[in-house]
Write an enzyme that holds these catalytic residues in place. Structure first.
Site, PDB file in Angstrom:
ATOM      1  N   ARG A  42      16.763  19.107  -4.643  1.00 38.68           N
ATOM      2  CA  ARG A  42      17.344  18.837  -3.322  1.00 38.68           C
ATOM      3  C   ARG A  42      16.357  18.170  -2.372  1.00 38.68           C
ATOM      4  NH1 ARG A  42      20.440  24.443  -2.092  1.00 38.68           N
ATOM      5  NH2 ARG A  42      18.344  25.257  -2.473  1.00 38.68           N
ATOM      6  N   HIS A  60      14.619  39.007 -24.300  1.00 46.26           N
ATOM      7  CA  HIS A  60      13.409  38.904 -25.124  1.00 46.26           C
ATOM      8  C   HIS A  60      13.274  40.060 -26.131  1.00 46.26           C
ATOM      9  CE1 HIS A  60      12.425  35.788 -22.374  1.00 46.26           C
ATOM     10  NE2 HIS A  60      11.932  36.542 -21.423  1.00 46.26           N
ATOM     11  N   LYS A 104       6.254  46.566 -15.505  1.00 48.78           N
ATOM     12  CA  LYS A 104       5.311  45.784 -14.704  1.00 48.78           C
ATOM     13  C   LYS A 104       4.301  46.717 -14.053  1.00 48.78           C
ATOM     14  CE  LYS A 104       8.136  41.853 -13.197  1.00 48.78           C
ATOM     15  NZ  LYS A 104       7.348  40.854 -13.921  1.00 48.78           N
TER      16      LYS A 104
HETATM   17  P1  NDP Z   1      12.537  28.425  -8.266  1.00 46.65           P
HETATM   18  O1  NDP Z   1      13.258  29.120  -7.173  1.00 46.65           O
HETATM   19  O2  NDP Z   1      11.071  28.279  -8.163  1.00 46.65           O
HETATM   20  O3  NDP Z   1      13.142  26.955  -8.453  1.00 46.65           O
HETATM   21  C1  NDP Z   1      14.522  26.730  -8.466  1.00 46.65           C
HETATM   22  C2  NDP Z   1      14.756  25.254  -8.294  1.00 46.65           C
HETATM   23  O4  NDP Z   1      16.169  25.023  -8.246  1.00 46.65           O
HETATM   24  C3  NDP Z   1      14.170  24.685  -7.009  1.00 46.65           C
HETATM   25  O5  NDP Z   1      13.657  23.417  -7.287  1.00 46.65           O
HETATM   26  C4  NDP Z   1      15.397  24.597  -6.110  1.00 46.65           C
HETATM   27  O6  NDP Z   1      15.307  23.607  -5.136  1.00 46.65           O
HETATM   28  C5  NDP Z   1      16.446  24.206  -7.127  1.00 46.65           C
HETATM   29  N1  NDP Z   1      17.791  24.443  -6.630  1.00 46.65           N
HETATM   30  C6  NDP Z   1      18.308  25.564  -6.083  1.00 46.65           C
HETATM   31  N2  NDP Z   1      19.599  25.378  -5.758  1.00 46.65           N
HETATM   32  C7  NDP Z   1      19.890  24.097  -6.097  1.00 46.65           C
HETATM   33  C8  NDP Z   1      21.043  23.296  -6.016  1.00 46.65           C
HETATM   34  N3  NDP Z   1      22.183  23.763  -5.503  1.00 46.65           N
HETATM   35  N4  NDP Z   1      20.998  22.029  -6.462  1.00 46.65           N
HETATM   36  C9  NDP Z   1      19.860  21.519  -6.977  1.00 46.65           C
HETATM   37  N5  NDP Z   1      18.716  22.222  -7.075  1.00 46.65           N
HETATM   38  C10 NDP Z   1      18.744  23.495  -6.644  1.00 46.65           C
HETATM   39  O7  NDP Z   1      12.967  29.177  -9.596  1.00 46.65           O
HETATM   40  P2  NDP Z   1      12.218  29.140 -10.994  1.00 46.65           P
HETATM   41  O8  NDP Z   1      11.737  27.763 -11.256  1.00 46.65           O
HETATM   42  O9  NDP Z   1      11.262  30.260 -11.068  1.00 46.65           O
HETATM   43  O10 NDP Z   1      13.396  29.523 -12.005  1.00 46.65           O
HETATM   44  C11 NDP Z   1      14.350  28.580 -12.461  1.00 46.65           C
HETATM   45  C12 NDP Z   1      15.090  29.190 -13.629  1.00 46.65           C
HETATM   46  O11 NDP Z   1      14.162  29.484 -14.662  1.00 46.65           O
HETATM   47  C13 NDP Z   1      15.783  30.508 -13.311  1.00 46.65           C
HETATM   48  O12 NDP Z   1      16.953  30.581 -14.046  1.00 46.65           O
HETATM   49  C14 NDP Z   1      14.798  31.545 -13.809  1.00 46.65           C
HETATM   50  O13 NDP Z   1      15.428  32.745 -14.134  1.00 46.65           O
HETATM   51  C15 NDP Z   1      14.253  30.847 -15.034  1.00 46.65           C
HETATM   52  N6  NDP Z   1      12.935  31.311 -15.462  1.00 46.65           N
HETATM   53  C16 NDP Z   1      11.855  31.170 -14.647  1.00 46.65           C
HETATM   54  C17 NDP Z   1      10.612  31.591 -15.077  1.00 46.65           C
HETATM   55  C18 NDP Z   1       9.389  31.424 -14.224  1.00 46.65           C
HETATM   56  O14 NDP Z   1       8.331  31.923 -14.629  1.00 46.65           O
HETATM   57  N7  NDP Z   1       9.474  30.771 -13.079  1.00 46.65           N
HETATM   58  C19 NDP Z   1      10.422  32.202 -16.415  1.00 46.65           C
HETATM   59  C20 NDP Z   1      11.614  32.258 -17.194  1.00 46.65           C
HETATM   60  C21 NDP Z   1      12.820  31.834 -16.724  1.00 46.65           C
HETATM   61  P3  NDP Z   1      15.128  23.993  -3.576  1.00 46.65           P
HETATM   62  O15 NDP Z   1      13.658  24.108  -3.409  1.00 46.65           O
HETATM   63  O16 NDP Z   1      15.731  22.833  -2.885  1.00 46.65           O
HETATM   64  O17 NDP Z   1      15.860  25.280  -3.329  1.00 46.65           O
END
Ligand code: NDP
Length: 453
Positions: free
Chosen positions: A43, A226, A326
């Site tokens: 976004r 997992h 944790k």
């Molecule tokens: P974050 O909150 O860090 O990132 C989420 C991303 O999605 C951001 O870039 C956000 O953008 C974007 N986003 C949210 N809403 C929208 C939308 N409507 N349209 C487009 N983009 C959008 O989360 P994570 O990266 O940590 O996690 C992402 C996925 O990965 C989740 O499903 C999580 O469960 C999974 N996951 C994450 C891990 C980790 O270590 N981080 C490990 C294992 C799984 P904006 O900044 O604009 O909100």
């Protein structure tokens, strides 16, 4: 092989810490074609240059060990297209460009359905695939509904439900070691194995991830995916091949053979707890309920234990104990296979051998066998451990997983019915917890979890 990956949620933590480093590792290993392109989408009102400089900074931070030219090549392969997955037009623009594409949903799970609908209406070219991060649904009903939605858009063979544990070399080694060693497979059953402990204890606490973790908790975050996947690999019948269909069919058999728990049975077989203030190494850790962003009213557990039985010829009588937490005193990430005692020793020998224990260390990668070894005197035994430190994997788990996506090899991802069966296995515990049948225990951060009950 596809040569275009669009990451939705490309400005998030997962992309920064795992996806970009995984891709750069593939580039360093020469496993991506020269034409391979990564489109970051999110976004933020960024352009290609802004995304590239952000990606470069993330690679510097999270993959400094990779050669600079591989990191640079990965950055050069990146572009950016702004989108909000609730706006189908912007999603269509993000994926357009001709040729099949892999759409990776690195998004908060609540927006998965909007993203899947938007990709459906964008009409992806043949050969495209969609990748969904975990958690897949928040309970059985939502997983079923998400599966139905996906089925309207894609065929199952093009859907990759991510569980990065499956892409960990050590996790796959559990299956490989079992099947490839004649000394193991004949005794791989309940006649010889008393119990299997599958443990993922972390010294890390919440680490600022309340927005994701609070309200989810250890059972849904770790056990449903997992740890149950590990259980499948320990317990699976030898598949006809390691291809996605044969392996996943056999894994589903395991989940379907897990004895369904009654509510009272689930109350006996499960535990939940959360950490209170404590000290881990030289860090003071606040109580979970005092961590920033946590709502104590959600009653989120940071520790979960679940004991299961598998009702089939091979496993009836072996206990499978799954445990994760944790803010524990030390990291312990392993699968431990405890064999039964030997049926008897020669009379008068006075020897009491300890049961054998086979331990698969998942992180770090180790393998050990505890046995009764020869002692210093005739007729004496002493416990001994044969230990091996395994070679570090050539690719990080996310690199391996992305390679499977690029090459259309789905064996390292979860099939739709498998995700539903995994929810079915933990649902009785969730019900017992929400009915108040299982108390929320507490443990000070830095300890070994709640004491014996
Ligand atoms: P974050 O909150 O860090 O990132 C989420 C991303 O999605 C951001 O870039 C956000 O953008 C974007 N986003 C949210 N809403 C929208 C939308 N409507 N349209 C487009 N983009 C959008 O989360 P994570 O990266 O940590 O996690 C992402 C996925 O990965 C989740 O499903 C999580 O469960 C999974 N996951 C994450 C891990 C980790 O270590 N981080 C490990 C294992 C799984 P904006 O900044 O604009 O909100």
């Amino acid at each position: 092989m596809i040569d275009r990956l669009v990451i939705f949620g490309a400005t998030g933590d997962l992309a920064a810490r795992y996806l970009l480093p995984g891709l750069a590792a593939l580039r360093a290993a020469g496993l991506l074609g020269e034409r391979f392109q990564v489109i970051g989408s999110g976004r933020e009102d960024w352009d290609d240059a802004r995304f590239r400089s952000w990606a470069a900074a993330q690679l510097d931070r999270h993959a400094p060990h990779l050669p600079a030219d591989a990191r640079q090549a990965m950055v050069s392969a990146c572009g950016y297209r702004r989108s909000d997955v609730r706006d189908p037009d912007s999603v269509a623009v993000a994926v357009e460009g001709g040729g099949p594409v892999a759409a990776y949903l690195a998004l908060p799970p609540p927006v998965f359905p909007s993203a899947v609908r938007a990709l459906g209406s964008a009409g992806l070219p043949a050969g495209s695939r969609i990748v969904l991060e975990k958690p897949f649904g928040e309970d059985l009903a939502s997983a079923e509904s998400l599966n139905r939605l996906i089925a309207e858009t894609m065929s199952e063979r093009d859907v990759f439900r991510v569980d990065h544990f499956l892409a960990m070399t050590t996790v796959q080694n559990v299956l490989g070691l079992r099947l490839a060693n004649r000394v193991l497979e004949p005794i791989w059953n309940s006649a010889h194995i008393a119990c299997v402990d599958i443990v993922w204890d972390e010294s890390l606490a919440l680490e600022g991830r309340a927005a994701y973790y609070d309200g989810v908790g250890a059972l849904k975050d770790m056990v449903q995916n997992h740890l149950l996947q590990l259980l499948c690999l320990v317990a699976v019948e030898p598949p006809a091949s390691l291809g996605e269909r044969d392996l996943r069919d056999r894994k589903v058999d395991v989940l379907r053979s897990v004895r369904p728990l009654t509510l009272a049975g689930a109350a006996r077989a499960s535990r939940r707890a959360r950490y209170t203030a404590g000290r881990i190494g030289d860090r003071d850790v606040p109580a979970y309920v005092d961590e920033e962003g946590v709502d104590p009213a959600l009653g989120t557990e940071t520790f979960a234990e679940l004991e299961l039985e598998i009702d089939n010829w091979r496993w009836l009588g072996t206990a499978f104990r799954l445990r994760t937490g944790k803010a524990l005193g030390c990291d312990r990430k392993e699968v431990t296979v405890r064999f039964r005692e030997v049926p008897g020793m020669p009379s008068g020998s006075g020897i009491c051998p300890a049961p054998n224990v086979l331990r698969f260390g998942l992180e770090p990668e180790t393998l050990s066998l505890e046995l009764s070894g020869v002692g210093a005197r005739i007729g004496e035994l002493s416990p001994q451990t044969l230990a091996a430190k395994l070679r570090s994997p050539e690719l990080p788990a996310y690199g391996q997983l992305l390679l499977g996506i690029v090459n259309q090899e789905a064996a390292l991802s979860i099939r739709g019915d498998e995700a539903e069966e995994a929810w079915r296995v933990i649902t009785p515990a969730l019900d017992a917890w929400s009915s108040g049948l299982v108390p929320m225990e507490e443990y000070p951060a830095g300890t070994n979890g709640p004491g014996p009950r």
